[in-house]
Structures are given as structure tokens and as C-alpha cells.
Motif scaffolding. Structure first.
Motif, PDB file in Angstrom:
ATOM      1  N   LYS C  31       0.910  -1.151  -0.053  1.00  0.00           N
ATOM      2  CA  LYS C  31       0.015  -0.055   0.114  1.00  0.00           C
ATOM      3  C   LYS C  31       0.809   1.341  -0.105  1.00  0.00           C
ATOM      4  O   LYS C  31       0.568   2.294   0.645  1.00  0.00           O
ATOM      5  N   PRO C  33       2.935   3.689  -2.663  1.00  0.00           N
ATOM      6  CA  PRO C  33       3.471   3.786  -4.167  1.00  0.00           C
ATOM      7  C   PRO C  33       4.953   4.082  -4.298  1.00  0.00           C
ATOM      8  O   PRO C  33       5.777   4.632  -3.508  1.00  0.00           O
ATOM      9  N   PHE C  35       8.064   5.012  -5.333  1.00  0.00           N
ATOM     10  CA  PHE C  35       8.878   5.952  -6.325  1.00  0.00           C
ATOM     11  C   PHE C  35      10.157   5.575  -6.978  1.00  0.00           C
ATOM     12  O   PHE C  35      10.798   6.364  -7.800  1.00  0.00           O
ATOM     13  N   VAL C 120       2.000   6.121   6.131  1.00  0.00           N
ATOM     14  CA  VAL C 120       2.289   5.885   4.418  1.00  0.00           C
ATOM     15  C   VAL C 120       3.283   6.821   4.277  1.00  0.00           C
ATOM     16  O   VAL C 120       4.072   6.759   3.225  1.00  0.00           O
ATOM     17  N   VAL C 121       3.028   8.176   4.872  1.00  0.00           N
ATOM     18  CA  VAL C 121       3.896   9.287   4.236  1.00  0.00           C
ATOM     19  C   VAL C 121       5.403   8.811   4.564  1.00  0.00           C
ATOM     20  O   VAL C 121       6.303   9.047   3.435  1.00  0.00           O
ATOM     21  N   GLN C 122       5.594   8.272   5.766  1.00  0.00           N
ATOM     22  CA  GLN C 122       6.940   7.999   5.744  1.00  0.00           C
ATOM     23  C   GLN C 122       7.605   7.016   4.845  1.00  0.00           C
ATOM     24  O   GLN C 122       8.789   6.795   4.526  1.00  0.00           O
ATOM     25  N   MET C 124       6.717   6.412   1.871  1.00  0.00           N
ATOM     26  CA  MET C 124       6.547   6.857   0.628  1.00  0.00           C
ATOM     27  C   MET C 124       7.995   7.660   0.310  1.00  0.00           C
ATOM     28  O   MET C 124       8.822   7.678  -0.464  1.00  0.00           O
ATOM     29  N   ILE C 125       8.418   8.437   1.664  1.00  0.00           N
ATOM     30  CA  ILE C 125       9.696   9.231   1.446  1.00  0.00           C
ATOM     31  C   ILE C 125      10.755   8.007   1.550  1.00  0.00           C
ATOM     32  O   ILE C 125      12.011   8.374   0.911  1.00  0.00           O
ATOM     33  N   ALA C 126      10.708   6.951   2.032  1.00  0.00           N
ATOM     34  CA  ALA C 126      11.621   6.101   2.285  1.00  0.00           C
ATOM     35  C   ALA C 126      11.819   5.633   0.915  1.00  0.00           C
ATOM     36  O   ALA C 126      13.097   5.174   0.443  1.00  0.00           O
ATOM     37  N   ILE C 128      11.458   7.145  -1.676  1.00  0.00           N
ATOM     38  CA  ILE C 128      12.168   8.041  -2.440  1.00  0.00           C
ATOM     39  C   ILE C 128      13.747   8.010  -2.268  1.00  0.00           C
ATOM     40  O   ILE C 128      14.353   8.369  -3.104  1.00  0.00           O
ATOM     41  N   ALA C 129      13.797   7.989  -0.863  1.00  0.00           N
ATOM     42  CA  ALA C 129      15.357   7.748  -0.640  1.00  0.00           C
ATOM     43  C   ALA C 129      15.831   6.527  -1.330  1.00  0.00           C
ATOM     44  O   ALA C 129      16.927   6.526  -1.940  1.00  0.00           O
ATOM     45  N   VAL C 130      15.109   5.386  -1.541  1.00  0.00           N
ATOM     46  CA  VAL C 130      15.746   4.435  -2.305  1.00  0.00           C
ATOM     47  C   VAL C 130      16.048   4.886  -3.795  1.00  0.00           C
ATOM     48  O   VAL C 130      17.214   4.437  -4.284  1.00  0.00           O
TER      49      VAL C 130
END
Lengths: 239, 351, 351
Positions: C31, C33, C35, C120-122, C124-126, C128-130
């Protein structure tokens, strides 16, 4: 069969059950009733290892299962049927039943599938249908059939008749009686629909605010003027 | 390090701290307080910069032509941009009053454009779950950039555009004066936000983040709050974008990328502590100093890093995010004081 | 003879289907997305480039051993074309590497974080980090690969006695000429991409709907807690889903440079088209992802081509098309084409 001793349990910091001690005899239907938020559902979840246990003991057939994870408890012969989300809605009836026997060998699965369907012959008509297309009563039957595949000795039902029409609710309760009589399964039944449930019960307990208020024969509870007026009256009018 | 170099190093740190404080404090309202995943933060910064590159010279030239009576003649602004801006700058260097007036108007215009763009960009997903909103904002920020890059009148396309120097009147103290102004504006923004978020408004935002259903059952219109917050946040970031453009003296669309203006602000907020405004200052301070140092000593670092130092920035970014999330998701300065005494309950090991 | 625009649409939609299918499948499990999805597929592109580099070097070495002169040497190098074995090799390696990274991302980042209670927000940012981490790795790899190519070319030059240039770039590279088939009169990719996409679709639906494992995966996606009480190892199922999804991404990525210009950051823009396709498909339906992939490809190529030639819109705005489609989807059919009630729609049309 199943014994609960001085159980204190809840969710995180929120304690729901206080010093609950109960005994559920073999091959009997034990009904647990109580008003909303009294901890009836939490009791079942706690037995199945889904909540936080602070202290107390849960003994199943002389084994301590207090801190076992759910899948271990399931493998010991205990089935838990939650009130909702107890079938896979996007899977067909057949896929649902096969999922229930996920860890069985192929031959064994086929055999148990057949005997489970023997118990609910009407499900045979819907094998290729998605579970979400079933009616509420049919879904409960599918859920029960799924647990039967795992040959449980103890089945715990969380309000199986909630949101069902009275006639269908009656059918579901009838099949629960059949489980006891024909398959010799021990039943724990948590119900809001107290009067109907007490009619089929061998034993009754009343939980209020997470504490056991009454534990004995159903007819004693029904005839108890004070408890009957306070809890059965209230609960049945709420349904 | 010679004094002059040290001074310009310090100036550069102060400048970036000012700019990033404005960006991150507004992100903190959106993401830290309200839980709104604004992965399109650069959109606001770009909106401010593009407002500056599109609008400020036109106003400056209009004033120049009216006040001096010697109209600037040109045929193609994009191509003759450097010439026009240098004429304007010459004139502005002797008129601090007009420069400051232009600065004020540019900032107000940026705020307005930022608010409108934030509103439009979030509109398609404003009623949807956080993940949809996050994806949409990231995508919309890209749209703004693509338009800025390809539609030449905005920011000169691939070549970029010069913007009038509104600090030239300070002469040799141009950089010191502009940094002073930027830091002062950042301080004002910080205080306004601190003030605004300690009122019931801030508490409602936190309540929405923690339990959306409970808040809406109390009759608060969450969508209206989201719209307000994203507009205000984007407008604030546009302020930073305008100041950045005015300080550097030019705008080019490629400078407004996700890493610099979205992801770094996120890391700064997360390190300091989401939902904590003092934490924002801490996070901004740490990373601005770290990044400026890396950038300044790039050549020296090259001897120790077995690859091009440029990629160190991405690595630092990604590793920091994961490390914060794993080790201290609440940041260095968490929102509320944490409980030091654990409740004396037996933990159910099995669940 | 197939017109180029049709070829382009066929190839692009095949690639987009494979990518949006995987993105949707991972979204359905965790659940969140992802990035990093597109950048992981670009890892596959670098697999293809590496296969090319190694093949060219061994070809060059063989040619020089047989004492080719400068003219025949370059004729040989220029006429190099991928053989069936090469295609099999880079697709298989792309799949493998993609699924390895996918499993690592799930096991090392997302799962530990969600066990720590990340929202979820955390998460998602993870992701982005990947994405940033892989982006820096790809950039470093591109640098190193170029160094390797140059050093090998120098080595070969000293053997050959003339300047050897393999004609390979590691940034902004396109491998069109190695994929051209004289007998087909076009690229082999025009056949390979749709056939691969169709085969993999059939294989995936077979696994999901006809095998015990697939049913267990679908069950784990729909109701993980029920599945685990039935004895399914949900974590294993999710790992499988991530391996499959990013394997498909790696495979699709290995085909991309045969037709499109690739550099390490290609994924940064491409990810938006993939998200658009998945969102158009409803984000929760694999069939929807396929339809979304085809639709976005059609919007981006034939539809946009018509618009740009008839309305004079610059081709640079192609990026805006998927984002526009995404915004419109979210506004009017937020649950995507898969969420539409087709029966109702048809009956309305009939009336």
C-alpha cells in the motif's frame, strides 16, 4: 477443554479484560454475552493471541497457549471466526476453501473439502462464484466451512448473526448446533443477539466492563430477575 | 582560510539558512503538522522564481521608461535579456527606494501566484488519500518546471534569464545587505508561523493528522483545511523562490529540481523533528552547513571519495532519510516530550 | 511496412504495461507507491549497456588478434548487432537484478519500517530515498563504466597500433543501431517488446489465477491477517510480489535503451508516466494497469502527435500529457478505469 485464568489483557496501554476466569467444557456450546464494549470480542481475540496479555493463563487441553502466536494456536485445533472479513471477497468460493487448507497435502485437502461441503451442501452451487457475491448468511457458512477444513476441536464465533435477518440468523445458529452434535466440536459463541443464542447454549457467561458478572447455566441467567432486566433486556432491545 | 573567504563562506551559509528556513517552515506546517505529503515542494519555490523572472523586469522597465524618459528599445527580450537587465541595473543602483519598492511588489506577487498554483496543483487530489495527493503534487511540480523550461517568456527556456538586481544600491555591500534582508524576512516568516501554529489552528492540523475521521465527525471540513494549508505553504515557498532568484540574479528552470527544493527540505524537517518549529531551525542549520562545507571543499574531498563528489549529495540524502526513519523517526527534537517511564506491563511477545 | 509512429506506440505501450503492472502489484501488497520503480528499471538499461560493452570489447580483441587493419576493424565494430543470446542474456539479467533490488527494498527498508509503525507518508519518503540511492549508484556506475571503456580502448589501441574507439557512451546513450535487423527492415524490438509483454501477462495471470501460490498471493493482498491465520506466510508472498514486480521492471528497462535515449536520471521523468498509467488503471487492479499502460502510451504518442502537429504545441510538452491524464482521472474517475461500473455505463449509453 479451554480454561482461562485471571486474565488481564487489552490493546497497548488500554486494558480491556480484568481478572477474567472462565471454563469452556468439551462438546458444549458456551455463550458469552454482554453489552457493547464489555470485552466479549476482546476475550476471543486474546485467546487467539491477537491482543496484549499483561497477566494470566490460557490453557487448552492441558497446554499453555498464553503467549503463542496466532498461526501456532490455529495449528493446535482452535478456529477463530471474526465478525467481519472472515472470507476473501475477491476469491471464488472454491479458492477460499482451498486457501483454508493451504498447508494440507493435496489428497487430504480433497477429502476434507468433500466432507466440509457435505456439511454445507448449498455451497456446492456457488463454487465458481466470488465470495463478495454471496449473501450475508452464505458468507458465514463459507467462513464456517473454511474453518472445518482445518478440523478444529474448538471453534470461536464472534457475533456470527450480527447484521443477518432473523430467519438467516436462526439458520446459522442451527448449523452451529449441528457442529456440536454431529462433529463434536466445542463452541464458544459471543453474541449480542442474547436470547436466541442462550436458547442453544449449554453454558452462559456475562461480561460487563471486562469482568465476569455471571457464569452458569443459561436458564439461571434468563431467570435472574436483576441481570435479565439490566443486561438481556438492554442488549436485546439494542439489536 | 583567509578572512575574505571565511566571510563569503559564512554569508553563503546564512543565505541558504534563510531561504531553507522559509521553505522548510512551510513544509513543516503541511507535512509535520497536518501529515500532508507535499512531494511537490519545489513547485512553490519555482513559482516564486518564475514570477520574479517573468514579472519583475517588466515592472522595472515600465518604471524606468516612465521615470527616466529614455525608453529601453529591444526586439527580443529573451535574446537581449542581459543587455536590458544591465540597463535596468544601472538605473536601479542609484535608486534604493525604487529597488525596495520593486522587492516588496515582487514578494507580494510571488505570494499570490504561489497560493494560486498551490491551490490548482492540489485540486485534483485534495479529496483523496495521502498517497494520491503525494503523487499528484510531485507530478504537478514537474509540470510547472516543464512549462518554465519550455515556454521562453517565463524564464528564458534553456538559457535562463537574468533578473534585475534589487540590491545593487548597496554597492560593495550588495551581498551582505541582501543576506541581511533575506535573514530578516526568514525570521519574520518563522515568527508568523510559530505564532499561527500555536493557536487552535495548529491543534486542528495535528488532530487531522492523527485522526481524520474524528475531526470530520466534529464538523471540521478537512478538505477546506487542506486547501488552505497547501495554498499558504506554497505561497510561503514562493517567497523563498523569489528571494533566491533575486539574490543569485538569474533564473533557469533546471535549477528548480526535486532534490534541491523538495527532498532536501523534507530531510531537514525530518531530522529536526516533524511538527516542531525549533527542530526545523536545527535541521536547516545542520544540513545547510554540511552541504555548503561539502560544496566548498569539493576539491579536497575528491582525494578521499572514490567517485565524483557530486553524487555524494544524493547518497547523503538517501542514507540520512533511511537512518532517520529507522533510528529516530520523530527527529532530534520530537513534537511532544516522550514518556521516559514505560508502562509496567508485560509485553505479549508473540504478537 | 509499419509507420514509425505505430512502432513507437507498440514498443512504448509494451514497456509501460510491464512497468505499471509491477508498480500496481507492489502497491497492492504494501500500500505504498514506490517512487523507485522507474529507476530500478533503468538499472536494467545499464545491464544492456554492460552486455554491449563487454561484447564489443571481446569482438574488438578477436578482430585485433586476427590482425585487422583500421578500416576492417571499424567495419566490424559498426556492423555489430545483438544476437538472440544477447537479448536473452540482458533480459534475464535485467529481470534478476531488478528482482534482487526489489526484494532488498522490501526486506531491508519497507518491511522493517512498517514493523516500526511507519505511516504511509514515511514509507513514501523511504521509497524516494531508495530512488535517490539508486540514482547516485547508477551515476557512479556510469562514470566507472566509461572509465573502463576508455581504459580498454587505450589498451586495445596499443595492440592495434591505431586509435581504437568503441563508440560507446554511458550517458545519453541509445542502442538503436545494434538492434536493427535488415531482414525485418526495422528494429527487432518492435517484435520483441509486444511479444514479451503478452507472454509475461499470460504467465503472470496463469500464476495468479491457476496456481496455489498465486491464489495465496491474492489472498494475502486482500486480507493479510486472515491469510496468516490460515497458515500462509504473508511476508513470503509479499517478497514474491516485489521480486516479480521489479523483475518485470528490470526486464522492461533492459529493452528501453534499444529505442529511447537513456541516462541515469531517465527514471525521474518516466516514473510519472508509470504512475499515470497505474492511477488511470485504478492502482488496485492488474487488468487496470494494463489498460492504463496502453491508454497513456496512446495519449503520449499518437494523440499528442496529432495535437502537436495540428495545434502547434511544442513536442517538449509531452511530459505534461501523462500528468494531465492523471489529474483528469483523479478528478472524474478517482478509482480508475477498473473502478468504473461498465454495465451501468453501457445501459446509460443505450438509453
Amino acid at each position: 477443554m479451554l480454561k482461562v485464568e485471571n486474565l488481564n489483557a487489552g490493546y497497548g496501554k488500554l486494558q480491556v479484560l480484568h481478572e477474567v476466569s472462565l471454563f469452556f467444557p468439551e462438546r458444549k456450546i458456551s455463550v458469552v454475552i454482554g453489552p457493547n464494549g464489555s470485552g466479549k470480542s476482546t476475550l476471543l481475540k486474546t485467546i487467539f493471541g491477537l491482543t496484549k496479555i499483561y497477566s494470566g493463563k490460557i490453557i487448552f487441553e492441558n497446554n499453555d497457549i498464553t503467549f503463542l502466536p496466532p498461526h501456532k494456536i490455529a495449528s493446535m485445533g482452535i478456529a477463530y471466526l471474526p465478525q467481519t472479513n472472515n472470507v476473501f471477497e475477491n476469491l471464488t468460493v472454491e479458492e477460499n476453501l482451498r486457501m483454508a487448507g493451504y498447508n494440507l497435502s493435496k489428497e487430504e485437502l480433497e477429502a476434507r473439502l468433500a466432507s466440509s461441503l457435505e456439511f454445507f451442501p448449498q455451497l456446492k452451487l456457488y463454487m465458481k462464484r466470488k465470495a463478495r457475491q454471496l449473501s450475508g448468511g452464505e458468507r458465514q457458512m463459507l467462513a464456517i466451512a473454511m474453518s472445518l477444513i482445518r478440523k478444529p476441536r474448538l471453534m470461536m464465533f464472534d457475533e456470527p448473526t450480527a447484521a443477518l435477518a432473523p430467519k438467516i440468523a436462526h439458520q446459522v445458529l442451527r448449523s452451529i448446533v449441528k457442529l456440536r452434535d454431529e462433529l463434536g466440536i466445542t463452541i464458544i459463541l459471543v453474541e449480542q443477539n442474547a436470547r436466541a443464542a442462550l436458547e442453544i447454549a449449554d453454558k452462559a457467561s456475562l461480561l460487563v466492563s471486562g469482568r465476569v458478572i455471571f457464569d452458569g447455566l443459561p436458564k439461571d441467567l434468563l431467570e435472574n430477575p436483576e441481570l435479565g432486566r439490566m443486561y438481556l433486556g438492554v442488549t436485546s432491545s439494542q439489536v | 582560510m583567509p578572512v575574505e573567504q571565511a566571510y563569503s563562506f559564512l554569508l553563503s551559509i546564512l543565505f541558504y539558512m534563510g531561504i531553507y528556513t522559509i521553505v522548510v517552515i512551510s513544509l513543516n506546517m503541511e507535512a509535520g503538522y497536518m501529515g500532508l505529503p507535499n512531494f511537490g515542494k519545489m513547485m512553490g519555490v519555482a513559482a516564486g522564481a518564475f514570477t520574479t523572472s517573468f514579472f519583475t523586469w517588466r515592472l522595472a522597465m515600465y518604471l524606468h521608461n516612465r521615470l527616466t524618459g529614455e525608453p529601453i528599445v529591444y526586439s527580443d527580450y529573451v535574446r537581449e535579456n542581459a543587455m536590458i537587465v544591465s540597463r535596468i541595473n544601472e538605473w536601479l543602483s542609484a535608486s534604493p527606494g525604487i529597488s525596495l519598492f520593486l522587492l516588496l511588489v515582487t514578494l507580494i506577487a510571488s505570494l499570490a501566484i504561489g497560493a494560486v498554483i498551490g491551490y490548482i496543483a492540489s485540486y485534483p487530489a485534495i479529496r483523496l488519500r495521502e498517497d494520491y495527493l503525494g503523487i499528484t503534487l510531485l507530478a504537478m511540480a514537474e509540470v510547472i518546471r516543464v512549462i518554465g523550461y519550455n515556454y521562453k517568456p517565463i524564464a528564458g527556456g534553456t538559457l535562463g534569464m537574468q533578473v534585475p538586481d534589487l540590491f545593487r544600491w548597496a554597492g560593495q555591500h550588495r551581498f551582505s545587505a541582501s543576506v541581511l534582508i533575506i535573514v530578516a524576512i526568514a525570521l519574520i516568516v518563522y515568527l508568523v508561523y510559530q505564532r499561527m501554529l500555536s493557536t487552535p489552528f495548529g491543534r486542528v492540523l495535528r488532530a487531522i493528522r492523527d485522526d481524520e475521521e474524528a475531526v470530520s465527525s466534529l464538523g471540521r471540513d478537512i478538505v477546506a483545511y487542506r486547501k488552505r494549508v497547501i495554498s499558504a505553504g506554497t505561497a510561503t515557498a514562493a517567497l523563498a523562490g523569489a528571494l533566491y532568484a533575486l539574490y543569485t540574479g538569474s533564473v533557469i528552470a533546471t535549477a528548480y529540481d526535486r532534490v534541491t527544493w523538495t527532498f532536501w527540505p523534507w530531510v531537514m524537517m525530518m531530522l529536526g523533528g516533524a511538527g516542531n518549529n525549533v527542530g526545523v531551525l536545527l535541521g536547516v542549520g545542520v544540513f545547510v552547513i554540511a552541504r555548503t562545507t561539502i560544496y566548498t571543499y569539493k576539491n579536497m574531498l575528491e582525494a578521499y571519495v572514490p567517485f565524483n563528489v557530486v553524487w555524494l549529495d544524493y547518497l547523503l540524502l538517501s542514507v540520512t532519510i533511511i537512518a532517520i526513519l529507522m533510528l529516530r523517526p520523530q527527529g532530534i527534537l520530537p513534537e511532544k516530550p516522550i514518556r521516559t517511564v514505560k508502562p509496567l506491563i508485560r509485553q505479549n511477545e508473540s504478537t | 511496412m509499419i509507420p514509425p509512429i505505430v512502432e513507437d506506440t507498440i514498443v512504448y505501450s509494451s514497456v509501460l504495461i510491464l512497468l505499471s503492472l509491477g508498480l500496481t502489484l507492489t502497491y497492492m501488497t504494501t500500500k505504498v507507491p514506490n517512487f523507485a520503480h522507474a529507476t530500478i528499471s533503468i538499472v536494467g538499461s545499464y545491464v544492456t549497456l554492460t552486455v554491449l560493452v563487454l561484447s564489443l570489447i571481446s569482438l574488438a580483441r578477436e578482430a585485433l588478434i586476427s590482425q585487422a587493419d583500421s578500416q576492417s576493424f571499424y567495419r566490424l565494430i559498426k556492423s555489430f548487432s545483438f544476437a538472440p543470446l544477447h537479448y536473452a542474456l540482458f533480459m534475464a539479467l535485467g529481470f534478476l537484478l531488478g528482482s534482487l533490488i526489489g526484494v532488498a527494498q522490501y526486506k531491508l527498508v519497507l518491511k522493517p519500517l512498517s514493523q516500526r509503525g511507519a505511516n504511509v507518508v514515511q514509507l513514501m519518503i523511504a521509497t524516494i530515498a531508495v530512488d535517490m540511492f539508486l540514482l547516485s549508484m547508477l551515476n557512479i556506475y556510469a562514470d566507472k563504466l566509461l572509465e573502463y571503456v576508455v581504459s580498454k580502448a587505450n589498451e586495445l589501441s596499443s595492440i592495434a597500433g591505431f586509435k581504437v574507439n568503441l563508440g560507446v557512451q554511458t550517458r545519453d546513450f541509445i542502442l538503436y543501431s545494434y538492434d536493427y535487423s535488415k531482414t525485418l527492415g526495422t528494429q527487432r524490438l518492435v517484435m520483441i517488446a509486444p511479444v514479451m509483454a503478452a507472454d509475461l501477462l499470460v504467465a503472470l495471470s496463469f500464476v495468479l489465477y491457476r496456481t496455489k501460490l498465486g491464489v495465496a498471493l491474492r489472498a494475502s493482498i486482500e486480507n493479510p491477517s486472515l491469510a496468516s491465520t490460515l497458515g500462509v506466510n504473508v511476508d513470503k508472498m509479499y517478497t514474491l510480489a516485489w521480486a516479480l514486480s521489479l523483475g518485470l521492471a528490470g526486464l522492461a528497462g533492459s529493452l528501453i535503451p534499444l529505442k529511447y535515449l537513456v541516462n541515469p536520471s531517465t527514471g525521474q521523468l518516466f516514473v510519472l508516466s508509470i504512475f499515470a498509467a497505474s492511477i488511470l488503471g485504478g492502482l488496485n487492479s492488474l487488468a487496470g494497469a494494463v489498460i492504463g499502460g496502453v491508454l497513456i502510451a496512446c495519449f503520449e504518442i499518437p494523440v499528442f502527435n496529432y495535437l502537436s502537429s495540428h495545434l502547434g504545441i511544442s513536442s517538449a510538452y509531452r511530459t505534461v500529457i501523462p500528468l494531465l491524464a492523471m489529474a483528469l482521472t483523479l478528478l472524474f474517475i478517482p478509482r480508475g478505469v477498473a473502478g468504473l461500473n461498465w454495465k451501468k455505463l453501457f445501459s446509460r449509453v443505450r438509453r
